[in-house]
Structures are given as structure tokens and as C-alpha cells.
Design a protein around this motif. Structure first.
Motif, PDB file in Angstrom:
ATOM      1  N   GLN A 116       0.818  -1.206   0.000  1.00 30.39           N
ATOM      2  CA  GLN A 116       0.000   0.000   0.000  1.00 30.39           C
ATOM      3  C   GLN A 116       0.855   1.260   0.000  1.00 30.39           C
ATOM      4  OE1 GLN A 116      -3.113   0.011  -0.391  1.00 30.39           O
ATOM      5  NE2 GLN A 116      -3.824   2.067   0.117  1.00 30.39           N
ATOM      6  N   ARG A 117       0.492   2.193  -0.895  1.00 29.65           N
ATOM      7  CA  ARG A 117       1.099   3.531  -0.973  1.00 29.65           C
ATOM      8  C   ARG A 117       2.550   3.519  -1.433  1.00 29.65           C
ATOM      9  NH1 ARG A 117      -2.380   7.254  -1.441  1.00 29.65           N
ATOM     10  NH2 ARG A 117      -0.959   8.788  -0.562  1.00 29.65           N
ATOM     11  N   ARG A 118       2.982   2.503  -2.154  1.00 28.75           N
ATOM     12  CA  ARG A 118       4.335   2.475  -2.687  1.00 28.75           C
ATOM     13  C   ARG A 118       4.315   2.668  -4.196  1.00 28.75           C
ATOM     14  NH1 ARG A 118       8.044  -2.387  -1.003  1.00 28.75           N
ATOM     15  NH2 ARG A 118       9.333  -1.185  -2.459  1.00 28.75           N
ATOM     16  N   THR A 119       5.441   3.109  -4.765  1.00 31.21           N
ATOM     17  CA  THR A 119       5.557   3.265  -6.203  1.00 31.21           C
ATOM     18  C   THR A 119       6.597   2.290  -6.747  1.00 31.21           C
ATOM     19  OG1 THR A 119       7.182   5.035  -5.888  1.00 31.21           O
ATOM     20  CG2 THR A 119       4.896   5.697  -6.174  1.00 31.21           C
ATOM     21  N   VAL A 120       6.567   2.099  -8.059  1.00 29.59           N
ATOM     22  CA  VAL A 120       7.451   1.124  -8.695  1.00 29.59           C
ATOM     23  C   VAL A 120       8.881   1.647  -8.760  1.00 29.59           C
ATOM     24  CG1 VAL A 120       7.925  -0.081 -10.865  1.00 29.59           C
ATOM     25  CG2 VAL A 120       5.566   0.211 -10.076  1.00 29.59           C
ATOM     26  N   ASN A 121       9.868   0.748  -8.450  1.00 31.27           N
ATOM     27  CA  ASN A 121      11.278   1.059  -8.679  1.00 31.27           C
ATOM     28  C   ASN A 121      11.944  -0.187  -9.279  1.00 31.27           C
ATOM     29  OD1 ASN A 121      11.787  -0.742  -6.522  1.00 31.27           O
ATOM     30  ND2 ASN A 121      11.719   0.950  -5.022  1.00 31.27           N
ATOM     31  N   SER A 122      13.188  -0.029  -9.697  1.00 30.02           N
ATOM     32  CA  SER A 122      13.901  -1.126 -10.359  1.00 30.02           C
ATOM     33  C   SER A 122      14.046  -2.342  -9.457  1.00 30.02           C
ATOM     34  CB  SER A 122      15.284  -0.647 -10.809  1.00 30.02           C
ATOM     35  OG  SER A 122      15.159   0.429 -11.703  1.00 30.02           O
ATOM     36  N   GLU A 123      14.243  -2.104  -8.162  1.00 26.73           N
ATOM     37  CA  GLU A 123      14.414  -3.200  -7.219  1.00 26.73           C
ATOM     38  C   GLU A 123      13.172  -4.079  -7.176  1.00 26.73           C
ATOM     39  OE1 GLU A 123      16.397  -5.523  -4.408  1.00 26.73           O
ATOM     40  OE2 GLU A 123      17.157  -3.915  -5.680  1.00 26.73           O
ATOM     41  N   TRP A 124      12.021  -3.465  -7.005  1.00 25.89           N
ATOM     42  CA  TRP A 124      10.765  -4.228  -6.971  1.00 25.89           C
ATOM     43  C   TRP A 124      10.497  -4.891  -8.305  1.00 25.89           C
ATOM     44  CZ3 TRP A 124       6.326  -3.711  -9.894  1.00 25.89           C
ATOM     45  CH2 TRP A 124       5.232  -4.495  -9.485  1.00 25.89           C
ATOM     46  N   TYR A 125      10.749  -4.193  -9.406  1.00 27.05           N
ATOM     47  CA  TYR A 125      10.437  -4.694 -10.745  1.00 27.05           C
ATOM     48  C   TYR A 125      11.252  -5.946 -11.086  1.00 27.05           C
ATOM     49  CZ  TYR A 125       8.805  -4.198 -15.590  1.00 27.05           C
ATOM     50  OH  TYR A 125       8.197  -4.397 -16.821  1.00 27.05           O
ATOM     51  N   THR A 126      12.550  -5.958 -10.670  1.00 24.43           N
ATOM     52  CA  THR A 126      13.432  -7.078 -11.051  1.00 24.43           C
ATOM     53  C   THR A 126      13.490  -8.205 -10.018  1.00 24.43           C
ATOM     54  OG1 THR A 126      15.332  -5.891 -10.119  1.00 24.43           O
ATOM     55  CG2 THR A 126      14.892  -5.606 -12.478  1.00 24.43           C
ATOM     56  N   THR A 127      13.087  -7.946  -8.787  1.00 23.73           N
ATOM     57  CA  THR A 127      13.158  -8.993  -7.753  1.00 23.73           C
ATOM     58  C   THR A 127      11.811  -9.592  -7.393  1.00 23.73           C
ATOM     59  OG1 THR A 127      13.001  -7.356  -5.965  1.00 23.73           O
ATOM     60  CG2 THR A 127      15.227  -7.937  -6.754  1.00 23.73           C
ATOM     61  N   ILE A 128      10.726  -8.865  -7.667  1.00 16.28           N
ATOM     62  CA  ILE A 128       9.392  -9.356  -7.305  1.00 16.28           C
ATOM     63  C   ILE A 128       8.489  -9.512  -8.531  1.00 16.28           C
ATOM     64  CG2 ILE A 128       7.284  -8.874  -5.995  1.00 16.28           C
ATOM     65  CD1 ILE A 128       9.025  -7.443  -3.932  1.00 16.28           C
ATOM     66  N   CYS A 129       8.333  -8.431  -9.293  1.00 17.08           N
ATOM     67  CA  CYS A 129       7.359  -8.421 -10.387  1.00 17.08           C
ATOM     68  C   CYS A 129       7.753  -9.350 -11.543  1.00 17.08           C
ATOM     69  CB  CYS A 129       7.162  -6.997 -10.890  1.00 17.08           C
ATOM     70  SG  CYS A 129       5.927  -6.868 -12.198  1.00 17.08           S
ATOM     71  N   LEU A 130       8.862  -9.020 -12.211  1.00 16.77           N
ATOM     72  CA  LEU A 130       9.242  -9.812 -13.393  1.00 16.77           C
ATOM     73  C   LEU A 130       9.496 -11.288 -13.090  1.00 16.77           C
ATOM     74  CD1 LEU A 130      11.463  -7.362 -15.479  1.00 16.77           C
ATOM     75  CD2 LEU A 130       9.103  -8.072 -15.911  1.00 16.77           C
ATOM     76  N   PRO A 131      10.168 -11.636 -11.977  1.00 18.64           N
ATOM     77  CA  PRO A 131      10.346 -13.059 -11.679  1.00 18.64           C
ATOM     78  C   PRO A 131       9.024 -13.806 -11.589  1.00 18.64           C
ATOM     79  CG  PRO A 131      11.856 -11.769 -10.365  1.00 18.64           C
ATOM     80  CD  PRO A 131      10.948 -10.786 -11.045  1.00 18.64           C
TER      81      PRO A 131
END
Length: 290
Positions: free
Chosen positions: A217-232
Motif C-alpha cells: 500500500q502507498r508504494r511506487t514502482v522502482n527497479s528493485e521491486w520490478y526485477t526482484t518481485i514483479c518480473l520473476p
């Protein structure tokens, strides 16, 4: 001699003064003048007038038909009100100019030829250069994938992040504005939002939905989240169906998508990038409601 209305009124007045009743006088009048005589209702009306004290047999003067307010000055005033506020209502025009609803309707539709229509929602106002870049990119993709008949389209997976908002949307009636006949249809770029929202990323391919990944909640996308959580998670879902399948990824030019960390992640896993024109309409850009 041909008798006119005033002659008959004088005869009615004379017999009224004689004391004859309405019926007695009408019978006498009808026997003398037959079909040329006034009707009984006319005799009755004039007897009533004379009973109220009227002595004149001439028509009373009348104020006449009221002057129309649909004049150039009022038409121009309504035009200026619309230009100042495209949401202006009939009631507001009536209060401002002191003219009737009928006159307002006539001015709006017969003289100004305006109508109220809803604005179209659009995600961005693009420049001509940005529009050209989008067209060029689309032509390139159509050629590359043979108008969509290439089997490679089965390897394309697209996705984006979007805030899911909870808010009270403006009603269709509230969004209507006045538009003159020669004007383009109006558009709106943004909507009013509330503080309740949730960021999600959603990916799908030609066969449908692949994965939806939510942020805290209330967070925005960054490279860390995108490559360690989302894309995997997305790649994992694709690999479940076909382990050695070629993956062509289509996402926009957000900083988290074009960062060095993201590029290295995609290269390491042999994920191809499809490319994306600047400021193009993102698939999930439009906010959703619940």
C-alpha cells in the motif's frame, strides 16, 4: 346599409336600457337580422359589461404582444456566458440575463446552434512529433510481425503498472459542456481522485492474462521491486506453461523499465524487448474504480 359590430353594440345597449332581458332581445334581434345578427353569447357578454357600468361600445385598447427578448444583444450575451463557462446551465443563464427558458432554448439551438455533449477521456495530449513516433512504431511492428500473422506474436507479453483508485466519479451529466456547431468534441485528461488507491502490475499475452502483481500500500514502482518481485513472478508463470518458450517483453519507457538493473536482468534471462514509442498510450494507464 351594412351594419358593423359597433352598430349592433349600440342596438344591444339601447335594448339593455329599455329593460329587455337577454333572451327577449336576442329573439327580437334574430327575427330582424337572422344570420347577420350577433350570437347569443355576444349579447350575453355585452349585457354583462353594461351591468358592470360600461358605457362605451368601442374596443378597449390592448397592450399588444410583448416584445421578444431574442435580440442580438441577448444572443451575444448568451454566447459570452457559454465561452466563459462551458458547464453553464439554463437556470444560471436565466438568473444572469433575466430571460425565460423558452427564449434561452431558442437562442441556444436556433441562433447559436450549440448542444451539450460529454467530453471524451484521453490519457495524454500528444504533440505532433509524439503522434508521428507512434505511427512509425506501429508500422514497424506491423511489418516485423507480418500484420500479426507471424507466429512470433505468441511470444509477446505486455504489461504495465497502474494505480487502482477508489473515488466518486463525475457523472455523465456533470461532465457535459456546451459546444458550438463548428467546434471539435471536447476531451478530458484527468479525473478527480481520492486518497484510497492500490498499485498493481498486470501482464498478459495473446492467449490472455498471465499474472497480476500488487505492491504494498502507498508504494511506487522502482527497479528493485520490478526485477526482484514483479518480473520473476511473471516469467515464472510463463515458464510454467512452456519452459523453453521465447519471451518478447513489451513495456513502456518508465525509469524502472529502462534502468541498468532492469536491462541486466532481462539480458541475463534472455528476454527480448519489443520497444515502445515515447508517451504512447499505455495499456493499463487509465485508472480503474472499485
Amino acid at each position: 346599409m351594412e351594419l358593423n359590430r359597433e352598430h349592433f353594440r349600440a342596438i344591444i345597449f339601447h335594448n339593455f336600457r329599455r329593460g329587455l332581458s337577454r333572451q327577449e332581445f336576442f329573439d327580437e334581434l334574430n327575427s330582424l337580422y337572422s344570420d347577420k345578427a350577433p350570437s347569443y353569447s355576444t349579447v350575453k357578454n355585452w349585457y354583462n359589461e353594461f351591468n358592470r357600468g360600461r358605457c362605451s361600445i368601442q374596443d378597449e385598447s390592448r397592450a399588444g404582444r410583448p416584445k421578444s427578448v431574442v435580440v442580438p444583444e441577448k444572443i451575444n450575451a448568451v454566447r459570452e456566458l457559454i465561452k466563459q463557462d462551458r458547464h453553464v446551465t439554463y437556470r444560471e443563464i436565466e438568473a444572469s440575463l433575466d430571460i425565460s427558458m423558452t427564449s434561452i432554448n431558442k437562442i441556444l439551438h436556433e441562433h447559436l446552434s450549440v448542444k451539450k455533449i460529454c467530453s471524451r477521456w484521453i490519457p495524454h495530449n500528444l504533440t505532433n512529433a509524439q503522434k508521428k513516433a507512434r505511427v512509425d512504431w506501429c508500422k514497424e511492428m506491423l511489418e516485423k510481425y507480418i500484420q500479426g500473422t507471424s507466429k512470433a506474436v505468441y511470444n509477446i507479453y505486455t504489461g504495465d503498472e497502474s494505480w487502482i483508485y477508489a473515488y466518486e466519479p463525475e457523472t455523465k451529466q456533470q461532465s457535459t459542456v456546451w459546444v458550438f456547431q463548428d467546434e471539435a468534441k471536447p476531451t478530458k485528461v484527468v479525473r478527480g481522485r481520492s486518497t484510497s488507491k492500490q498499485m498493481i502490475a498486470c501482464f498478459f499475452g495473446i492467449n490472455g492474462h498471465v499474472a497480476t502483481v500488487a505492491l504494498e500500500q502507498r508504494r511506487t514502482v522502482n527497479s528493485e521491486w520490478y526485477t526482484t518481485i514483479c518480473l520473476p513472478e511473471v516469467i515464472g508463470e510463463i515458464r510454467k506453461k512452456q519452459k523453453n518458450r521465447r519471451i518478447i517483453l513489451h513495456h513502456d519507457n518508465a525509469s524502472s523499465h529502462t534502468s541498468t538493473q532492469t536491462k541486466a536482468f532481462l539480458t541475463e534471462r534472455k528476454i527480448e524487448l519489443m520497444g515502445h514509442p515515447p508517451e504512447s498510450v499505455r495499456l493499463l494507464h487509465e485508472e480503474n474504480t472499485f
